[in-house]
Design an enzyme around this catalytic site. Structure first.
Site, PDB file in Angstrom:
ATOM      1  N   THR A  58       0.842  -1.197   0.000  1.00 16.05           N
ATOM      2  CA  THR A  58       0.000   0.000   0.000  1.00 16.05           C
ATOM      3  C   THR A  58       0.875   1.244   0.000  1.00 16.05           C
ATOM      4  OG1 THR A  58      -0.074  -0.153   2.406  1.00 16.05           O
ATOM      5  CG2 THR A  58      -1.902  -1.139   1.221  1.00 16.05           C
ATOM      6  N   SER A  89       2.364   4.131   9.594  1.00 20.47           N
ATOM      7  CA  SER A  89       1.747   3.597   8.375  1.00 20.47           C
ATOM      8  C   SER A  89       1.678   4.727   7.357  1.00 20.47           C
ATOM      9  CB  SER A  89       0.333   3.092   8.680  1.00 20.47           C
ATOM     10  OG  SER A  89      -0.492   4.197   8.993  1.00 20.47           O
ATOM     11  N   LYS A  90       1.217   4.361   6.196  1.00 22.75           N
ATOM     12  CA  LYS A  90       1.076   5.377   5.162  1.00 22.75           C
ATOM     13  C   LYS A  90       0.054   6.432   5.617  1.00 22.75           C
ATOM     14  CE  LYS A  90      -0.685   4.758   1.207  1.00 22.75           C
ATOM     15  NZ  LYS A  90      -1.569   4.930   0.305  1.00 22.75           N
ATOM     16  N   GLN A  91      -1.012   5.943   6.269  1.00 23.74           N
ATOM     17  CA  GLN A  91      -2.068   6.845   6.742  1.00 23.74           C
ATOM     18  C   GLN A  91      -1.538   7.845   7.770  1.00 23.74           C
ATOM     19  OE1 GLN A  91      -2.553   3.447   6.562  1.00 23.74           O
ATOM     20  NE2 GLN A  91      -3.744   3.638   4.686  1.00 23.74           N
TER      21      GLN A  91
END
Ligand code: GLU
Length: 305
Positions: free
Chosen positions: A22, A244-246
């Site tokens: 992701t 995380s990417k978020q």
């Protein structure tokens, strides 16, 4: 349904790192990659990489290649070809059809909004009340497929977190195998692939500890061998959010692998000597391979950076 293992592989340690493409790897993913790899090497086992691109809407094009290049730049060497879950959809469908034929999976028409008042499960999802368990309400169309669960304690001893137990029926209830958007659920894909690849030991982040009982539940239903688990602490930011990417975690910098690798070893409770500060990547790996000891990893589920 039982996965076929050669006599050699069934007695051998097989570990894995299973990133979801992701986005690029960050420090949090390095922890899982490093812990799983060093433990596999310590046990003289195989260490495989599986790309968990089963969730097509969340998969970012090009991320899988970036992840593999990052792993290479950090000095990781995996055994055998990388398995992409996106190539495994027929197998997941066969397993789902088998569960349906055996009466263990059923269609569900409930929407997220309809479940909004249900109590929370441990992992933050909503416990499913079983509305469609005995048939779809009239006039409703199937959206997802769920596993019919029965009450009963699932217990396992995690090599880091200790004794764990959960009643899947009471906690999450009948969980999703095929999502309303047509994507196979992580829980199904991970169980099918761990068995198919002969994985014996799962070393991963403790954010997945709450998924483990569901995975064991499915393994048992499918007649797959039991796995050993070790859940590593997860790196969280100052707001206690998992990197995380978020949460906008920085991607691992392939030009500077040595300091991040040293930091990951320290995070995992290993004590790299001070002279490793100037050491090459190879020297750090040599030290880590020789000194890695999972007993030094803390039992905490999260560590703030
Ligand atoms: N693909 C999952 C993730 O990146 C990990 C799955 C696993 O290790 O079981 O969070």
């Amino acid at each position: 349904m039982t996965a076929i293992h050669s006599p050699l592989s069934s007695s051998m340690y097989v570990g894995r790192f299973a990133p979801s493409p992701t986005g690029p790897l960050h420090f949090g993913s390095l922890i899982a990659a490093l812990g799983s790899c060093l433990e596999a090497r310590r046990q003289k086992g195989r260490w495989i990489v599986r790309m968990e691109d089963v969730d097509a809407p969340r998969t970012i094009s090009g991320a899988a290649d970036i992840i593999l290049r990052q792993l290479e730049a950090f000095g990781f060497e995996w055994d055998g070809p990388v398995l992409y879950q996106s190539t495994r959809l027929n197998r997941y469908r066969e397993v789902l059809e088998d569960l349906i034929a055996r009466g263990y999976a059923y269609p569900c028409a409930c929407t997220r909004a309809e479940m909004a008042d249900a109590p929370f499960a441990r992992d933050g999802s909503r416990r499913y009340a079983g509305t469609c368990r005995n048939g779809l309400p009239s006039g409703r169309e199937p959206r997802a497929w769920r596993l019919r669960t029965e009450p009963g304690d699932i217990s396992f001893v995690d090599a880091i977190q200790g004794a764990c137990h959960e009643d899947v029926f009471a906690d999450t209830g009948d969980f999703v195998l095929l999502r309303a958007d047509g994507q196979f659920a992580y829980q199904l894909a991970v169980v099918v692939d761990d068995a198919a690849q002969g994985v014996t030991h799962v070393v991963r982040g403790a954010d997945l500890l709450d998924s483990t009982a569901r995975q064991i539940y499915l393994q048992r239903l499918l007649g797959y061998p039991a796995l050993h688990y070790a859940h590593l602490p997860v790196a969280v930011n100052k707001q206690n959010e998992k990197l995380s990417k978020q949460t906008k975690a920085d991607a691992l910098d392939v030009r500077l692998p040595a300091p991040a690798l040293r930091a990951a070893l320290s995070f995992l409770g290993q004590r790299p000597p001070v002279d490793l500060v100037t050491a090459s990547l190879r020297e750090i790996w040599d030290w880590a391979s020789e000194h890695w000891d999972m007993a030094h990893v803390t039992r905490l589920r999260t560590i703030q950076l």
